[in-house]
Write a protein that holds these residues in place. Structure first.
Motif, mmCIF file in Angstrom:
data_model
loop_
_atom_site.group_PDB
_atom_site.id
_atom_site.type_symbol
_atom_site.label_atom_id
_atom_site.label_comp_id
_atom_site.label_asym_id
_atom_site.label_seq_id
_atom_site.Cartn_x
_atom_site.Cartn_y
_atom_site.Cartn_z
ATOM 1 N N LEU A 187 0.927 -1.202 0.028
ATOM 2 C CA LEU A 187 0.097 0.045 -0.033
ATOM 3 C C LEU A 187 0.792 1.198 0.073
ATOM 4 O O LEU A 187 1.986 1.170 0.634
ATOM 5 N N CYS A 188 0.450 2.201 -0.807
ATOM 6 C CA CYS A 188 1.046 3.570 -0.677
ATOM 7 C C CYS A 188 1.282 4.142 0.508
ATOM 8 O O CYS A 188 0.445 3.977 1.264
ATOM 9 N N GLY A 190 0.920 7.095 0.574
ATOM 10 C CA GLY A 190 -0.043 8.457 0.684
ATOM 11 C C GLY A 190 0.719 9.797 -0.045
ATOM 12 O O GLY A 190 -0.005 10.866 -0.293
ATOM 13 N N LYS A 205 -10.184 8.616 6.264
ATOM 14 C CA LYS A 205 -9.041 8.233 7.009
ATOM 15 C C LYS A 205 -7.862 8.886 6.182
ATOM 16 O O LYS A 205 -7.990 9.040 4.719
ATOM 17 N N ASP A 206 -6.617 8.877 6.571
ATOM 18 C CA ASP A 206 -5.470 9.332 5.706
ATOM 19 C C ASP A 206 -4.729 8.282 5.529
ATOM 20 O O ASP A 206 -4.740 7.218 6.312
ATOM 21 N N VAL A 207 -4.288 8.208 4.391
ATOM 22 C CA VAL A 207 -3.569 6.957 3.712
ATOM 23 C C VAL A 207 -2.380 6.471 4.500
ATOM 24 O O VAL A 207 -1.887 5.458 4.841
ATOM 25 N N GLU A 210 -3.437 4.540 7.439
ATOM 26 C CA GLU A 210 -3.906 3.155 7.324
ATOM 27 C C GLU A 210 -2.600 2.296 6.895
ATOM 28 O O GLU A 210 -2.494 1.372 7.560
ATOM 29 N N GLU B 313 -7.637 -2.156 -4.516
ATOM 30 C CA GLU B 313 -6.355 -2.083 -4.069
ATOM 31 C C GLU B 313 -5.799 -0.449 -3.868
ATOM 32 O O GLU B 313 -4.689 -0.181 -3.648
ATOM 33 N N PRO B 315 -5.252 3.195 -2.788
ATOM 34 C CA PRO B 315 -4.945 3.579 -1.470
ATOM 35 C C PRO B 315 -6.172 4.730 -1.208
ATOM 36 O O PRO B 315 -6.737 5.093 0.173
ATOM 37 N N ALA B 316 -6.343 5.486 -2.134
ATOM 38 C CA ALA B 316 -7.536 6.680 -2.113
ATOM 39 C C ALA B 316 -8.840 6.238 -1.629
ATOM 40 O O ALA B 316 -9.440 6.394 -0.698
ATOM 41 N N GLN B 318 -9.563 3.035 -0.538
ATOM 42 C CA GLN B 318 -9.455 2.233 0.667
ATOM 43 C C GLN B 318 -9.751 3.172 1.973
ATOM 44 O O GLN B 318 -10.026 2.856 3.005
ATOM 45 N N THR B 319 -9.244 4.558 1.764
ATOM 46 C CA THR B 319 -9.476 5.287 2.782
ATOM 47 C C THR B 319 -10.632 6.333 2.598
ATOM 48 O O THR B 319 -10.559 7.392 3.097
ATOM 49 N N GLY B 320 -11.653 6.041 1.786
ATOM 50 C CA GLY B 320 -13.021 6.787 1.648
ATOM 51 C C GLY B 320 -12.887 7.896 0.780
ATOM 52 O O GLY B 320 -13.825 8.478 0.733
ATOM 53 N N LYS B 321 -11.851 8.138 -0.007
ATOM 54 C CA LYS B 321 -12.072 9.190 -1.130
ATOM 55 C C LYS B 321 -12.819 8.583 -2.287
ATOM 56 O O LYS B 321 -13.012 7.583 -2.708
ATOM 57 N N THR B 370 -2.759 8.786 -5.910
ATOM 58 C CA THR B 370 -1.417 8.967 -5.414
ATOM 59 C C THR B 370 -0.228 8.612 -6.621
ATOM 60 O O THR B 370 1.092 8.430 -6.402
ATOM 61 N N CYS B 372 0.027 5.764 -7.566
ATOM 62 C CA CYS B 372 0.829 4.465 -6.943
ATOM 63 C C CYS B 372 0.838 3.145 -7.776
ATOM 64 O O CYS B 372 1.599 2.280 -7.642
ATOM 65 N N ALA B 374 -0.911 0.881 -8.037
ATOM 66 C CA ALA B 374 -1.625 -0.467 -7.434
ATOM 67 C C ALA B 374 -2.781 -0.859 -8.328
ATOM 68 O O ALA B 374 -3.105 -2.112 -8.641
#
Ligand code: SF4
Ligand code: SF4
Lengths: 262, 435
Positions: A187-188, A190, A205-207, A210, B313, B315-316, B318-321, B370, B372, B374
């Motif tokens: 996982l990145c 962020g 949440k902030d990446v 996490e 996968e 990240p954005a 997964q964190t609710g963006k 990001t 990334c 993924a």
């Protein structure tokens, strides 16, 4: 042996000499207080191994990576062409950098613009130094310590290098435990894609938090990183989780460098 | 009047094929609304990649459960289609199980094999339905999966189940024929007793009914595909073949920009030179709408199976963006379909006041990425949602100067101090003295 020494490319040139490798310090490595420590650790390792290296010093400027990821291709190419002029002017062949973003940009995006160099991430370069016997490391204080490694996106997925940092960590004789999502599935933190320079979008949440939680699941004493931005993000995550006392964040090169400290 | 059946069959087949060709051709036309990009280099690597990733399903099995059942359906689907060839010949020429006459024992073996595959397909479809309806796997219930996307996924499973049942029932009925020429077969033999005791004439009618259900089902399925994510059964192979082979971290360098930057940096260039009046109008930087993307990106959009591996996968996400790489692909296809409809109606594209940016994909989504990779790594068929995000950021920054304020600050710093922060270039070596 003067371990904290570094000569500039200009100094080499005026002496009519050429270094073995150029250490591209990068903006974070030059200006960010935490990253500057990593820069110095890496320099000490280079000196220990007797590597003839140079830095560009005031002739270095941003590779243009954050501008490019933000969509500003103009600014990126301006930066790239300026840097290429400097690098080609010194006839640079080989570049090493402790920043995966600089690494990726120099390695993958400069060649088409006329900047063709062998580019290595510092973990790759350190591994060859170890393999060639130029640098010798003993586990020392990290022997048996629980360490987990956070893959930087721009070293891992972006450039398929997962093993070099792990090979270095295994020299420390520490106890490496992988996070649930690591390597290709890492996982990145962020920070990539110019996120480092802005507030995140609305979410729950902030990446970095996490990712820090994933790291903490391995119950580590040390979270090892290979990128100045990951370093900032995970350090902030540790603060957010109030774990500063029990968990430390270090760049892989710092861990190697620390083994020499008495 | 025996031949009437064959004529009806042939007409239906011709109509169904024509309709499919017409709609598939529209997709082809829409894809080539995209810009040119050369992805025909390194052919050897491309064939190898296609063999591994598309044919060999290497990325599907990263998730073992879904991967295994997908392979069941995939293998079943491809091989059972050999039998469809027989059905087509029988239908056109009025023969009955035309292959059995010259294949003999091998024929029984083959049908037995197909029946086992059919059971595998049924099993897999039931598992997939359960995963969508009962287990509620998160990635199947994101906001972009409401409505059509969700029913589409289920429709396909229902149709596949119906087709397999029809095939097995047809064989089962035939096992009860007095004049039985082939069979009984492995699986259908087990359900054959269901039809025990029926009149021979009823059995024959029943057999014909299942035969027609099966082939009409297949033709209906074929014509459903162009409107479904299931079109990936055709496009995933070329999609993988034309995938990006470079390192994922390498973003394209825009050549149009290179020319301008070179001119700007050339000390001999005349800054006041009048622009060439015959030069074509400058191209738009980046992408505001689907026509600004390249054709591989547009093909990606039609190939996407909406599986959501990318999004799960991300990240954005997964964190609710708001960002979801799957939604980026679905939006691109939906907008492209919309553009296609305008062309259907008006003959060529006339500005309809809408665009991929803002009407489909919001700026908030674009800025949450990001970069990334993924999503790119996760996609089982080599789709690159990140490249679309970057093209759209390029449009925002270079055409509209509409980057978030903090990024403008960062870029101003790079321009003025050669670093993304406000430090002077003269201080670049200070870390050395601080040692
Ligand atoms: S590259 Fe962007 S869209 Fe793709 S997974 Fe990473 S953050 Fe999400
Ligand atoms: S882009 Fe790929 S991974 Fe994402 S939903 Fe489409 S097919 Fe699945």
């Amino acid at each position: 042996m003067e371990l904290n020494n570094a000569k500039t490319m200009a100094e080499y040139a005026s002496a009519g000499e050429k270094p073995e490798v150029l250490f591209w310090v990068g903006c974070a490595g030059s200006f960010d207080d935490r990253a500057k420590k990593v820069t110095r650790s890496f320099v000490r390792l280079l000196n220990r191994a007797g590597v003839q290296f140079a830095v560009l010093g005031t002739e270095e400027s941003c590779t243009g990576d954050p501008a490019k990821r933000a969509g500003n291709e103009f600014l990126f190419q301006m930066q790239a062409m300026m840097n290429i002029e400097v690098l080609n002017g010194y006839d640079v062949q080989k570049v090493v950098t402790a920043c995966p973003h600089c690494f990726n940009t120099l390695k993958n995006e400069y060649p088409q613009l006329g900047g063709k160099y062998t580019v290595l991430h510092h973990t790759q370069f350190l591994r060859t130094l170890l393999n060639d016997g130029r640098l010798k490391v003993e586990g020392g204080e990290y022997k048996g310590k629980r360490i987990t490694f956070h893959d930087p996106c721009y070293l891992g997925r972006a450039n398929d290098e997962y093993e070099a940092p792990r090979a270095l960590l295994s020299e420390l004789e520490s106890n490496i435990s992988e996070m649930k999502s690591c390597k290709e599935k890492g996982l990145c933190c962020g920070a990539g894609g110019a996120q480092m320079f802005k507030e995140p979008e609305k979410g729950n949440k902030d990446v970095n938090v996490e990712r820090t939680e994933q790291a903490l699941e391995t119950n580590p004493e040390i979270i090892a990183v290979g990128c100045p931005f990951c370093n900032t993000m995970i350090t902030d995550g540790i603060k957010a989780k109030e774990k500063e006392a029990s968990v430390k964040v270090y760049d892989v090169s710092e861990l190697l460098d620390n083994t020499f400290k008495q | 009047m025996e031949w009437i059946d064959n004529v009806i069959f042939t007409v239906i087949l011709a109509l169904a094929s024509f309709l499919f060709a017409k709609n598939a051709n529209k997709i082809r036309r829409n894809i080539f609304l995209g810009k040119e990009i050369n992805r025909s280099d390194r052919k050897g690597e491309r064939w190898a990649l296609m063999a591994k990733v598309a044919l060999g399903q290497s990325k599907m099995v990263v998730r073992p459960v879904a991967g295994f059942f997908h392979i069941l359906i995939y293998v079943g689907f491809v091989l059972i289609n050999i039998e469809v060839l027989e059905i087509l010949i029988d239908g056109i020429f009025g023969t009955h199980r035309v292959f059995s006459s010259f294949l003999g024992g091998i024929y029984t073996l083959a049908i037995n094999f197909f029946e086992i595959l059919a059971v595998g397909v049924i099993l897999a479809c039931l598992v997939f339905l359960a995963r969508r309806v009962l287990v509620k796997i998160k990635r199947f219930h994101s906001p972009e999966m409401k409505g059509w996307a969700s029913s589409d996924a289920k429709n396909i499973l229902y149709i596949e189940l119906a087709l397999m049942y029809a095939l097995l029932l047809m064989n089962a009925v035939e096992s009860n024929f007095d004049s039985e020429t082939v069979g009984p077969f492995l699986i259908s033999g087990l359900i054959a007793p269901l039809f025990n005791g029926l009149e021979q004439s009823s059995l024959h009618i029943l057999e014909r009914t299942f035969w027609w259900l099966h082939i009409l089902g297949i033709l209906a399925f074929l014509n459903y595909l162009p409107f479904s994510k299931h079109f990936h059964i055709f496009l995933s192979f070329p999609n993988v073949w034309y995938a990006n082979l470079d390192q994922k971290g390498r973003f394209s360098n825009m050549e149009s920009v290179t020319e301008e930057v070179k001119k700007m940096m050339d000390p001999n260039a005349d800054p006041y030179a009048a622009p060439d009046p015959n030069a074509p109008p400058p191209e738009r930087f980046g992408a505001k709408d689907v026509m600004d993307l390249n054709w591989v990106q547009l093909m990606n959009a039609y190939s996407c199976t909406e599986c959501g591996r990318c999004t799960s996968e991300c990240p954005a996400n997964q964190t609710g963006k708001k960002l979801s790489p799957r939604k980026i692909m679905m939006d691109t296809r939906d907008r492209l379909d919309e553009v296609g409809k305008v062309i259907d109606k008006k003959g060529s594209f006339i500005d309809d006041g809408r665009s991929l940016l803002d009407d489909f994909i919001s700026r908030e989504e674009l800025w949450a990425c990001t970069t990334c990779n993924a999503c790119v790594q996760a996609c089982p068929i080599g789709i690159d949602p990140l490249s679309i995000i970057i093209e759209m950021r390029r449009y925002l920054v270079m055409e509209e100067s509409a980057a978030p304020q903090e990024l403008n600050l960062m870029m101003a710093n790079v321009e003025n101090n050669a670093a993304p922060w406000q430090f002077a270039q003269a201080d670049r070596l200070n870390w050395l003295e601080e040692a």
